[in-house]
Design a protein around this motif. Structure first.
Motif, PDB file in Angstrom:
ATOM      1  N   GLU A 184      48.843  40.095  44.333  1.00  0.00           N
ATOM      2  CA  GLU A 184      47.705  40.323  43.391  1.00  0.00           C
ATOM      3  C   GLU A 184      46.434  40.279  44.042  1.00  0.00           C
ATOM      4  N   ARG A 278      43.400  40.432  37.985  1.00  0.00           N
ATOM      5  CA  ARG A 278      43.865  40.257  36.314  1.00  0.00           C
ATOM      6  C   ARG A 278      42.735  40.749  35.682  1.00  0.00           C
ATOM      7  N   GLU A 284      42.231  40.348  31.476  1.00  0.00           N
ATOM      8  CA  GLU A 284      42.339  38.933  31.269  1.00  0.00           C
ATOM      9  C   GLU A 284      40.813  38.799  31.774  1.00  0.00           C
TER      10      GLU A 284
END
Lengths: 560, 344
Positions: A184, A278, A284
């Protein structure tokens, strides 16, 4: 192998990382309440977007970004807004700031998010807007709004440096994040690379984190990324300072007051890259982060923590021991002591160290400087700390500036090595804050003087106008008189129109005021980055205390 | 939390430990000194130490400064040792006391105490003594075996404190001029270097015995560099300068100018290079400044030794360069991070 560069100085304090990096990241429990400051970032404070008593969902906007340089604040969980008031926050000044208190309802219910399956379809400005809306800021400690740093500039930015060095002792949050969420981080870095149009991404990790290095390298291979290099850099404090890491990886030295982008480099913390991913992929907002809890606790470890979690509630998860006197946010080199144990975790909170007398023994009384230059040998900014100390102590601030006071990054390496136990960095903070205060005073005085002069000239003008009116009246009266006595009228010849004189005088006064304004040199405070401006406010509060110290440091001996 | 600030950790090293290490590093030289010249030097070291501590305590008290932390910093003791090692061991007790008291009170405390004295206190003490009591300062002990008579420890004590020698012993029989002094005198008398160095007071490189004392200080100096108590720059630059200048003169005229090694192992060159010039308080702080300072001191040492009025030049070279330190520091400020390239 890439050729690495060295930076001058640096120190090797005990790393104390092994305590907290042995276990995986744990999700911290929902706390009893959340205290979320509206000013967690560099720039303007966010403005409350909710009302007391309102029910909010997790991820809902509760503080709107105000102005260009600012960031949004979101509800870390679902619940009720209990208060919007000034409270103690996680900064060193101990001054209360506006916070939103949120009582969780326990459902942890998300607001509807706006995910993005393929960010490549978004325009750059859309991506930046998403980051801004998600409140993404630099998580390495500077908390600078990330969207502001992700503009491709006129100058070609060749290199994106991802900072995973984590040089401060005790802190392991980036270490664990890289071990567990490498893919990520890399996805986030790809977004950053696209926004900046950089050629290469260099990820610098200190070589005392072999697990993180191999995890990141594996992720690079797995994702078949081109132009991403994971580089083990030597473990030297402050090798994780942005300037130092850029120097080590690229050889480029970013001087104080210079933007790294002008030299073709931009730098982000690995945690910021993760949050970027994210925010873009899942929509988010930044409502949690990884925090190392260590020090005087029996189970030091890393937690994923909701922003606003009271620190004592978080530390409770790590089985605290007796004897903790206060919490340090950050590491032992540059961390700040918390004004209270109940302050909420903020976006800048990378680590909480429970400080006891055993872990951080009280400082020995300071002796005079013996000019041994151990500080100069350790200074990564290549300053002469012993000279700065001398000037700061003597309040010879002009000289301190000549000796590059404002190039000091306050890393604390000088204080660490000083055999006389002189709190050198405190002296530099004191000198900086005094200079900022002086400049602010100077500015205020200049404005006042300008106003005063303008007022003077206005009064002068009004007087003159009155006098001239009166004179004109009298003249008219006397002229009428002479006409009546049938004498030939004698004209009073004036070369200058009284109206003109008036204009001229006013103009002179204004010009004079302008000249004076121009004569004032551009002040140091005018070129401050917002980060520095934020520091000023914090340091301001410390000044009184430091000033006392500067007056009589040797006198402390009498107590000891 | 008021009263706490970063950094919260410090390296466990103190001024006291640094000075203690420097004193430890003097021990090999002192041991060799005792081996060749007898235990009299231990008496002067003790006398100087006691004087230094008492005067330091007194000065601190007068100034209302805390006494214990400063007495524990070991700097006064180090000054005492360096001064004692510069004085003839058989000097009368009051000579050591006067020199040490002057060094600590006038040249250290009147200038502000630890960290504030512009001149090396031990060298000031030495300068005062050699100017005020030149005769007493030339009564150096002959190395064991070279003097006509060697004194027992009790006899030495007696002489230092009472000024009396055993019946029938004359001062000349137990003392002699230093190797540097002898060289200077003999050269004045139109002697040639080669013949002069054949005299029994000379050894392999320099003075018999004293060359080994110098070697002992060299050893201590290497210890200090290895332990990173001092940086190598100052001693290396100083000794190199002295070596090169002496070398040039020696190459030009070996009959009148002794070898460079003679200069390195004579007088105070070694102790000066590692223990005196490196006094942090009185030497420059910048890297370039250290080179300049050591170069100047090396040059002056040679000039004073060879052409000046004193046999050794180390002390005056140090003091003269001490004067220049503020200037040297001001003009040798290094460029800081990111600001090294010349702005065109």
């Amino acid at each position: 192998m890439r050729k690495l560069h060295q930076f001058h100085g640096g120190i090797h304090p005990p790393t104390n990382k092994a305590q907290s990096n042995q276990t995986p990241i744990v999700q911290a429990n929902l706390p009893s309440k959340l205290t979320i400051p509206l000013h967690q970032h560099v720039g303007n404070s966010a403005v409350p977007a909710v009302e007391i008593g309102q029910h909010v969902l997790k991820g809902q906007l509760i503080g709107c970004a105000e102005g260009n340089l600012s960031s949004s604040v979101h509800a870390s969980t679902s619940g009720m807004i209990a208060a919007i008031d000034k409270q103690l926050v996680a900064n060193s000044s101990g001054l209360p700031e506006l916070c939103i208190t949120l009582i969780p309802d326990g459902r942890d219910e998300w607001i509807e998010l706006d995910p993005c399956l393929d960010w490549l379809e978004c325009t750059h400005s859309e991506l930046r807007l998403k980051l801004r809306k998600a409140g993404v800021v630099g998580l390495g400690g500077a908390v600078f709004p990330s969207d502001m740093k992700l503009h491709a500039s006129q100058q070609k930015i060749k290199t994106l440096v991802l900072n995973g060095a984590e040089c401060e002792p005790y802190i392991t949050c980036d270490d664990l994040l890289m071990r567990e969420r490498a893919a990520e981080i890399l996805e986030g870095a790809q977004i950053m690379r696209a926004l900046l149009s950089t050629e290469e991404i260099l990820i610098g990790i200190e070589d005392n984190k072999p697990e993180a290095i191999s995890a990141m390298r594996a992720a690079v291979l797995e994702g078949k990324y081109q132009g991403i290099e994971v580089i083990a850099v030597p473990t030297v404090y402050p090798g994780g300072g942005a300037k130092q890491l850029i120097r080590v990886l690229t050889g480029i030295e970013v001087a104080a007051g210079v933007r790294s982008t002008n030299l073709g480099v931009q730098c982000f913390n690995v945690g910021t890259a993760y949050s970027t991913w994210r925010a873009i992929r899942f929509g988010e907002p930044l409502i949690s982060r990884i925090v190392t809890v260590t020090g005087n606790v029996s189970h030091p470890q890393n937690f994923e923590v909701l922003i606003g979690t009271p620190m004592d509630e978080l530390v409770a998860h790590a089985a605290p021991l007796n004897g903790t006197r206060y919490y340090i946010m950050g590491g032992p080199m540059m961390g700040v002591p918390m004004p209270s144990m109940q302050v909420g975790v903020i976006k800048a909170t990378n680590c909480i160290i429970a400080a006891s007398k055993e872990i951080f023994p009280p400082a020995q009384p300071a002796l005079p400087c013996i000019r041994c230059t151990r500080c100069a040998d350790a200074c990564p900014a290549e300053l002469q700390p012993q000279e700065l100390y001398w000037f700061a102590k003597a309040k010879n601030f002009d000289k301190a500036e000549d000796y590059h006071l404002f190039d000091c990054i306050e890393c604390g390496a000088c204080s660490y090595v000083c055999p006389s136990n002189i709190p050198l960095v405190q002296y530099y903070r004191f000198a900086k804050s005094e200079i900022w205060a002086q400049e602010a005073n100077q500015k205020a005085a200049d404005t006042a003087r300008e106003r005063h002069e303008f007022r003077e000239s206005r009064i002068e003008r009004e007087k003159r106008e009155k006098a001239e009116k009166l004179a004109a009246k009298e003249k008219a009266a006397s002229a009428a008189k002479t006409q009546r006595t049938e004498q030939p009228p004698t004209l009073v010849k004036t070369d200058v129109n009284p109206e003109d004189t008036l204009q001229l005088k006013i103009q002179t006064a204004i010009d004079h005021a302008k000249e004076q304004a121009a004569a004032i040199k551009p002040l140091n405070t005018e070129q401050l980055t917002p980060a520095q401006q934020a520091q000023i406010d914090e340091i301001e509060a410390q000044r009184a205390r430091i000033r006392e110290m500067a007056l009589a440091p040797v006198a402390d001996h009498t107590k000891g | 939390m008021p009263g706490f600030f970063s950094p919260f950790i410090t390296k466990p090293v103190s001024v006291s430990q640094i000075m203690l290490n420097v004193m430890l590093a003097l021990i090999p030289g002192i041991a060799i000194y005792v081996w060749y010249f007898g235990p009299a030097i231990l008496i002067s070291l003790t006398l100087a130490s006691l004087t230094a501590l008492s005067v330091e305590a007194l000065m601190l008290k007068i100034q209302n400064k805390p006494i214990a932390p400063f007495l524990k910093d070991n700097t006064a003791l180090l000054t005492a040792w360096l001064l004692a090692l510069s004085i003839p061991p058989l000097a009368p007790w009051w000579l050591v006391v006067v020199g040490t008291a002057f060094a600590i009170s006038i040249s250290k405390h009147l200038y502000g105490g630890l960290g504030n004295n512009p001149f090396n206190p031990a060298m000031i003490g030495y300068a005062v003594l050699i100017i005020s009591f030149p005769v007493h300062m030339t009564h150096w002990l002959s190395p064991n075996g070279l003097g006509a008579i060697s004194l027992s420890f009790m006899d030495q004590l007696n002489y230092i404190f009472q000024g009396t020698l055993p019946a029938g012993v004359k001062l000349d029989a137990i003392t002699m001029a230093t190797p540097l002094d002898t060289l200077k005198t003999q050269l004045h008398l139109n002697g040639q270097v080669k013949e002069i160095l054949d005299m029994p007071i000379y050894g392999r490189l320099a003075g018999h015995g004293s060359e080994w004392v110098a070697a002992g200080f060299l050893l201590g100096g290497i210890y200090l560099i290895a332990k990173r108590i001092i940086s190598w720059h100052l001693p290396v630059a100083y000794l190199t300068t002295l070596f090169i200048i002496a070398g040039i003169f020696h190459l030009i005229d070996p009959t009148h100018y002794v070898t460079p090694m003679f200069h390195l192992f004579s007088g105070a060159a070694m102790i000066g290079a590692f223990f005196i010039l490196t006094d942090p308080v009185t030497s420059p702080t910048t890297p370039k400044g250290k080179w300049l300072f050591a170069f100047g001191a090396g040059l002056l040492t040679y000039l004073i030794r060879t052409f000046g009025g004193f046999p050794d030049g180390m002390a005056f070279a140090t003091l003269l360069m001490n004067i220049c330190v503020p200037l040297i520091d001001a003009y040798t400020q290094p460029k800081v991070f990111g600001k090294k390239e010349k702005r065109s």
